[in-house]
Design a protein around this motif. Structure first.
Motif, PDB file in Angstrom:
ATOM      1  N   ARG A 178       6.158   1.639  48.512  1.00 40.16           N
ATOM      2  CA  ARG A 178       6.569   2.503  47.413  1.00 40.16           C
ATOM      3  C   ARG A 178       7.550   3.544  47.919  1.00 40.16           C
ATOM      4  O   ARG A 178       7.502   3.951  49.071  1.00 40.16           O
ATOM      5  N   VAL A 179       8.427   3.973  47.014  1.00 41.32           N
ATOM      6  CA  VAL A 179       9.258   5.144  47.277  1.00 41.32           C
ATOM      7  C   VAL A 179       8.953   6.153  46.175  1.00 41.32           C
ATOM      8  O   VAL A 179       8.682   5.794  45.026  1.00 41.32           O
ATOM      9  N   PHE A 180       8.977   7.413  46.554  1.00 41.95           N
ATOM     10  CA  PHE A 180       8.648   8.511  45.650  1.00 41.95           C
ATOM     11  C   PHE A 180       9.818   9.481  45.683  1.00 41.95           C
ATOM     12  O   PHE A 180      10.269   9.871  46.758  1.00 41.95           O
ATOM     13  N   HIS A 181      10.336   9.854  44.506  1.00 38.36           N
ATOM     14  CA  HIS A 181      11.471  10.768  44.476  1.00 38.36           C
ATOM     15  C   HIS A 181      11.320  11.772  43.350  1.00 38.36           C
ATOM     16  O   HIS A 181      10.650  11.510  42.345  1.00 38.36           O
ATOM     17  N   ILE A 182      11.932  12.938  43.546  1.00 37.77           N
ATOM     18  CA  ILE A 182      11.840  14.037  42.582  1.00 37.77           C
ATOM     19  C   ILE A 182      13.251  14.434  42.166  1.00 37.77           C
ATOM     20  O   ILE A 182      14.114  14.685  43.015  1.00 37.77           O
ATOM     21  N   TRP A 183      13.460  14.491  40.847  1.00 34.55           N
ATOM     22  CA  TRP A 183      14.745  14.881  40.265  1.00 34.55           C
ATOM     23  C   TRP A 183      14.559  16.141  39.435  1.00 34.55           C
ATOM     24  O   TRP A 183      13.588  16.270  38.699  1.00 34.55           O
ATOM     25  N   LYS A 184      15.499  17.055  39.529  1.00 31.76           N
ATOM     26  CA  LYS A 184      15.430  18.342  38.820  1.00 31.76           C
ATOM     27  C   LYS A 184      16.337  18.306  37.589  1.00 31.76           C
ATOM     28  O   LYS A 184      17.460  17.825  37.651  1.00 31.76           O
ATOM     29  N   TYR A 185      15.795  18.841  36.469  1.00 32.04           N
ATOM     30  CA  TYR A 185      16.559  18.933  35.222  1.00 32.04           C
ATOM     31  C   TYR A 185      16.386  20.328  34.633  1.00 32.04           C
ATOM     32  O   TYR A 185      15.334  20.944  34.765  1.00 32.04           O
ATOM     33  N   ASP A 186      17.403  20.790  33.927  1.00 29.45           N
ATOM     34  CA  ASP A 186      17.347  22.108  33.282  1.00 29.45           C
ATOM     35  C   ASP A 186      16.356  22.114  32.127  1.00 29.45           C
ATOM     36  O   ASP A 186      15.717  23.120  31.859  1.00 29.45           O
ATOM     37  N   ASN A 187      16.249  20.989  31.427  1.00 24.20           N
ATOM     38  CA  ASN A 187      15.360  20.837  30.277  1.00 24.20           C
ATOM     39  C   ASN A 187      15.387  19.370  29.860  1.00 24.20           C
ATOM     40  O   ASN A 187      16.053  18.548  30.501  1.00 24.20           O
ATOM     41  N   PHE A 188      14.680  19.013  28.778  1.00 23.28           N
ATOM     42  CA  PHE A 188      14.644  17.628  28.338  1.00 23.28           C
ATOM     43  C   PHE A 188      16.007  17.149  27.844  1.00 23.28           C
ATOM     44  O   PHE A 188      16.359  15.974  28.027  1.00 23.28           O
ATOM     45  N   ALA A 189      16.772  18.031  27.220  1.00 23.75           N
ATOM     46  CA  ALA A 189      18.111  17.643  26.750  1.00 23.75           C
ATOM     47  C   ALA A 189      18.993  17.262  27.943  1.00 23.75           C
ATOM     48  O   ALA A 189      19.764  16.296  27.868  1.00 23.75           O
ATOM     49  N   HIS A 190      18.877  18.006  29.035  1.00 24.80           N
ATOM     50  CA  HIS A 190      19.638  17.698  30.245  1.00 24.80           C
ATOM     51  C   HIS A 190      19.236  16.326  30.789  1.00 24.80           C
ATOM     52  O   HIS A 190      20.088  15.506  31.151  1.00 24.80           O
ATOM     53  N   ARG A 191      17.940  16.054  30.832  1.00 24.06           N
ATOM     54  CA  ARG A 191      17.456  14.758  31.324  1.00 24.06           C
ATOM     55  C   ARG A 191      18.004  13.616  30.463  1.00 24.06           C
ATOM     56  O   ARG A 191      18.468  12.598  30.974  1.00 24.06           O
ATOM     57  N   THR A 192      17.973  13.792  29.143  1.00 22.99           N
ATOM     58  CA  THR A 192      18.498  12.778  28.226  1.00 22.99           C
ATOM     59  C   THR A 192      19.984  12.552  28.458  1.00 22.99           C
ATOM     60  O   THR A 192      20.453  11.413  28.526  1.00 22.99           O
ATOM     61  N   ALA A 193      20.735  13.649  28.615  1.00 21.23           N
ATOM     62  CA  ALA A 193      22.182  13.547  28.848  1.00 21.23           C
ATOM     63  C   ALA A 193      22.482  12.813  30.154  1.00 21.23           C
ATOM     64  O   ALA A 193      23.407  11.996  30.219  1.00 21.23           O
ATOM     65  N   VAL A 194      21.696  13.091  31.191  1.00 24.14           N
ATOM     66  CA  VAL A 194      21.882  12.411  32.481  1.00 24.14           C
ATOM     67  C   VAL A 194      21.646  10.921  32.336  1.00 24.14           C
ATOM     68  O   VAL A 194      22.442  10.091  32.811  1.00 24.14           O
ATOM     69  N   HIS A 195      20.566  10.525  31.664  1.00 16.36           N
ATOM     70  CA  HIS A 195      20.270   9.102  31.510  1.00 16.36           C
ATOM     71  C   HIS A 195      21.310   8.392  30.638  1.00 16.36           C
ATOM     72  O   HIS A 195      21.649   7.233  30.891  1.00 16.36           O
ATOM     73  N   GLU A 196      21.854   9.095  29.641  1.00 19.08           N
ATOM     74  CA  GLU A 196      22.929   8.513  28.829  1.00 19.08           C
ATOM     75  C   GLU A 196      24.197   8.338  29.659  1.00 19.08           C
ATOM     76  O   GLU A 196      24.874   7.310  29.561  1.00 19.08           O
ATOM     77  N   ALA A 197      24.509   9.321  30.496  1.00 18.93           N
ATOM     78  CA  ALA A 197      25.690   9.216  31.365  1.00 18.93           C
ATOM     79  C   ALA A 197      25.532   8.097  32.387  1.00 18.93           C
ATOM     80  O   ALA A 197      26.481   7.352  32.662  1.00 18.93           O
ATOM     81  N   ALA A 250      25.531  12.595  41.483  1.00 25.78           N
ATOM     82  CA  ALA A 250      26.662  13.133  40.714  1.00 25.78           C
ATOM     83  C   ALA A 250      26.209  13.577  39.324  1.00 25.78           C
ATOM     84  O   ALA A 250      26.881  14.367  38.669  1.00 25.78           O
ATOM     85  N   HIS A 251      25.036  13.101  38.896  1.00 26.96           N
ATOM     86  CA  HIS A 251      24.549  13.391  37.545  1.00 26.96           C
ATOM     87  C   HIS A 251      23.437  14.427  37.498  1.00 26.96           C
ATOM     88  O   HIS A 251      23.308  15.136  36.505  1.00 26.96           O
ATOM     89  N   SER A 252      22.580  14.491  38.518  1.00 30.69           N
ATOM     90  CA  SER A 252      21.534  15.518  38.554  1.00 30.69           C
ATOM     91  C   SER A 252      21.055  15.704  39.988  1.00 30.69           C
ATOM     92  O   SER A 252      21.327  14.879  40.860  1.00 30.69           O
ATOM     93  N   GLU A 253      20.327  16.797  40.199  1.00 29.27           N
ATOM     94  CA  GLU A 253      19.913  17.184  41.546  1.00 29.27           C
ATOM     95  C   GLU A 253      18.707  16.389  42.046  1.00 29.27           C
ATOM     96  O   GLU A 253      17.681  16.318  41.379  1.00 29.27           O
ATOM     97  N   LEU A 254      18.865  15.820  43.231  1.00 27.95           N
ATOM     98  CA  LEU A 254      17.765  15.153  43.922  1.00 27.95           C
ATOM     99  C   LEU A 254      17.044  16.197  44.766  1.00 27.95           C
ATOM    100  O   LEU A 254      17.649  16.836  45.620  1.00 27.95           O
ATOM    101  N   VAL A 255      15.756  16.384  44.526  1.00 25.78           N
ATOM    102  CA  VAL A 255      14.962  17.341  45.299  1.00 25.78           C
ATOM    103  C   VAL A 255      14.469  16.686  46.587  1.00 25.78           C
ATOM    104  O   VAL A 255      14.532  17.278  47.662  1.00 25.78           O
ATOM    105  N   GLY A 256      13.968  15.447  46.485  1.00 24.43           N
ATOM    106  CA  GLY A 256      13.466  14.766  47.670  1.00 24.43           C
ATOM    107  C   GLY A 256      13.252  13.294  47.406  1.00 24.43           C
ATOM    108  O   GLY A 256      13.083  12.878  46.253  1.00 24.43           O
TER     109      GLY A 256
END
Length: 196
Positions: free
Chosen positions: A83-102, A65-71
């Protein structure tokens, strides 16, 4: 199935940074602008792998609900197991910060996350970019390559054939001068992974 390769800097970082969490950031003009991908690896307690994956499968919607899961993959072989390995897509660093704050304010996510933290031994996080010719940034010192294969046997057969192709042999001979180290992992997609 996917195989993952990467360079010397990752191996060196694993030896020099604290064992609990590691985060690598690429440098260059794309660092502060443009789409980036976060590669996350969770090292799970051996007896808790299935429990963690089942819990995440039930609650993945809270995170997506907060950001796109690639895999999202479990690692079949290539280094430490469980281990589990996952990839998350962000528009930029500000987007990543906003997602983690949310996420930090999301009570449902917190109810999932807190009990599941006990199942994780450590985590690693890397920021990556796509090379210009790739459909899915270009880091200056290390490269991750994801290869899709139908199965582990088809991967082995394809590698065997490629080693007999003079074009591939020539390309490897030329590029090996730039290779300091290589790591391969066989990744098995989870049922909820968008990229299979």
């Amino acid at each position: 199935m996917l195989a993952l390769r990467n360079g010397l800097n990752r191996a060196l970082a694993l030896r020099t940074l604290p064992p609990q969490i590691r985060s690598s950031f690429a440098t260059g003009p794309r660092q502060s602008d443009g789409t980036l991908y976060e590669f996350r690896t969770y090292f799970l307690k051996p007896s808790k792998m299935n429990e963690f994956l089942e819990n995440f499968k039930k609650n993945v919607h809270l995170r997506t609900a907060h950001s796109e899961l690639v895999g999202y993959w479990s690692i079949e072989f290539g280094g430490r197991m469980n281990r589990v390995f996952h990839i998350w897509k962000y528009d930029n660093f500000a987007h990543r910060t906003a997602v983690h704050e949310a996420l930090a304010k999301d009570k449902e996510w917190e109810q999932f996350l807190i009990p599941n933290l006990a199942l994780i031994d450590k985590q690693e996080s890397e920021i990556t970019y796509l090379v210009p010719w790739c459909k899915i940034g270009k880091p200056p010192k290390e490269v991750h390559v994801l290869w899709w294969n139908e199965s582990a046997d088809s991967r082995a057969a394809g590698r065997h054939l490629s080693h007999e192709d003079p074009r591939v042999v020539a390309a490897v001979r030329e590029s090996v001068n730039y290779l300091e180290t290589q790591q391969n992992m066989l990744l098995i997609p989870t049922s909820f992974s968008p990229l299979k």
